[in-house]
Write an enzyme that holds these catalytic residues in place. Structure first.
Site, short mmCIF file in Angstrom:
data_model
loop_
_atom_site.label_atom_id
_atom_site.label_comp_id
_atom_site.label_asym_id
_atom_site.label_seq_id
_atom_site.Cartn_x
_atom_site.Cartn_y
_atom_site.Cartn_z
CG ASN A 200 -1.82 1.17 1.30
OD1 ASN A 200 -1.40 2.29 1.06
ND2 ASN A 200 -3.07 0.95 1.65
CG HIS B 296 1.03 6.50 4.59
ND1 HIS B 296 0.00 7.39 4.74
CD2 HIS B 296 0.68 5.39 5.30
CE1 HIS B 296 -0.93 6.86 5.52
NE2 HIS B 296 -0.55 5.64 5.87
CG HIS C 82 -8.19 4.04 1.10
ND1 HIS C 82 -8.34 3.86 2.46
CD2 HIS C 82 -9.42 4.38 0.64
CE1 HIS C 82 -9.62 4.08 2.80
NE2 HIS C 82 -10.28 4.41 1.71
NE ARG D 27 -8.21 7.33 4.34
CZ ARG D 27 -9.02 7.01 5.34
NH1 ARG D 27 -10.15 7.68 5.52
NH2 ARG D 27 -8.72 6.04 6.17
NE ARG E 157 -7.48 11.27 5.48
CZ ARG E 157 -7.86 10.60 6.58
NH1 ARG E 157 -7.02 9.79 7.18
NH2 ARG E 157 -9.06 10.75 7.07
CD GLU F 57 -7.08 -0.14 1.67
OE1 GLU F 57 -7.37 0.84 2.36
OE2 GLU F 57 -6.04 -0.78 1.82
CB THR G 282 -8.96 1.43 7.53
OG1 THR G 282 -8.61 2.04 6.29
CG2 THR G 282 -10.31 0.75 7.41
CD GLU H 108 -6.72 -6.43 3.53
OE1 GLU H 108 -7.01 -6.07 2.37
OE2 GLU H 108 -5.96 -5.78 4.28
CG HIS I 199 -4.95 -2.04 9.36
ND1 HIS I 199 -4.52 -1.36 10.47
CD2 HIS I 199 -5.51 -1.11 8.53
CE1 HIS I 199 -4.82 -0.07 10.30
NE2 HIS I 199 -5.41 0.10 9.15
N1 PXP Z 1 -5.44 -3.33 4.50
C1 PXP Z 1 -6.40 -2.38 4.56
C2 PXP Z 1 -7.80 -2.76 4.21
C3 PXP Z 1 -6.10 -1.05 4.92
O1 PXP Z 1 -7.07 -0.13 5.01
C4 PXP Z 1 -4.75 -0.72 5.17
C5 PXP Z 1 -4.39 0.70 5.51
O2 PXP Z 1 -4.63 1.52 4.42
C6 PXP Z 1 -3.79 -1.73 5.08
C7 PXP Z 1 -4.17 -3.03 4.77
C8 PXP Z 1 -2.35 -1.46 5.35
O3 PXP Z 1 -2.22 -1.13 6.70
P1 PXP Z 1 -0.82 -0.60 7.24
O4 PXP Z 1 -0.58 0.72 6.58
O5 PXP Z 1 -1.05 -0.50 8.70
O6 PXP Z 1 0.20 -1.62 6.85
#
Ligand code: PXP
Length: 247
Positions: A7, A10, A43, A45, A49, A70, A101, A151, A191
């Site tokens: 992901n 960031h 994602h 959003r 953001r 996402e 999330t 997931e 996550h």
């Molecule tokens: N899975 C989902 C559904 C998420 O919303 C996120 C965060 O955007 C992640 C995985 C990744 O989480 P992390 O950034 O904590 O690794």
């Protein structure tokens, strides 16, 4: 081998801190794929953001592994997904004020609307995954609304304060995986996973893929995203081998 979804939200968070053009998440995605990312996740959003509409459009053109979008179930975002056609979409709950999330989707209480949204997305050719907590009623509801994947939310596991609660939460995730498999659902998890806690998850859970963002992007600030992804892939590989040789 467990697939790694990276992901890159960031990377866009850093860019949006100055609303400029760098660092570009589209470039980051290419380096993440070079490092071994099987899936690129972003994602989009509702408040935009971090990831912007332009990122999703360009990622669709440039990611040749798999793109996972996402998203919430807002009409505007569902329309964008259908127009963009990522290989997979992951439906998540979304609150404006949250930092990330916070919990799984409540499929049970939103069954009517999810029925329609999942059908639209599946009919448009996407694999649909629902991000849920490892609760049997949510897993059953995910199957009933037509999702192919779930997931499982590993956030609580990641935040566990001691060994006992970690083991308890892992057992809950294991039971969730079994319940999902019995219903014919495919299972990912994610996550809050980090270089420190991913090994235990890999050795304890039989999932198809792990979705990891913050920890990989954080390491990439120091070592570059290609290397950060490579290091996570190596960790997952080593722990998968350890699991196979012990089991
Ligand atoms: N899975 C989902 C559904 C998420 O919303 C996120 C965060 O955007 C992640 C995985 C990744 O989480 P992390 O950034 O904590 O690794």
């Amino acid at each position: 081998m467990i697939k790694l979804g990276v992901n890159i939200d960031h990377i866009a968070t850093i860019r949006q801190a100055r609303r400029t053009y760098e660092p570009d998440p589209v470039v980051a995605a290419s380096f993440a794929v070079l490092g071994g990312a099987d899936i690129i996740t972003v994602h989009l959003r509702e408040d935009r953001r971090h990831i912007q509409d332009r990122d999703v459009r360009l990622l669709r053109e440039t990611v040749f592994t798999k793109l996972n979008l996402e998203m919430s179930i807002a009409d505007e975002i569902v329309d964008i997904a259908i127009k963009t056609k990522p290989e997979q979409v992951t439906l998540v709950p979304e609150k404006r004020e949250e930092v990330t999330t916070e919990g799984g989707l409540d499929v049970v209480s939103q069954k009517n609307v999810l029925d329609k949204v999942v059908k639209r997305l599946v009919d448009a050719g996407m694999l649909v995954s629902l991000f849920i907590d490892p609760e049997e009623k949510q897993i059953k509801a995910a199957k009933e609304v037509g999702a192919q994947f779930i997931e499982l939310h590993t956030g609580n596991y990641a935040n566990a304060k001691d060994e006992n609660s970690r083991e308890e939460l892992t057992e809950k995730l294991r039971q969730g995986i079994n319940a999902a498999r019995n219903l014919g659902l495919r299972v990912n998890a994610g996550h809050g996973l980090t270089y420190q806690n991913v090994g235990f998850i890999v050795e304890s859970l039989d999932v198809e893929g792990l979705h990891i963002g913050h920890s990989i992007v954080s390491r990439s600030v120091f070592v570059g995203i290609q290397k950060a992804v490579q290091e996570m892939k190596d960790l997952i590989f080593r722990h998968s081998m350890a699991q196979h040789s012990s089991g």
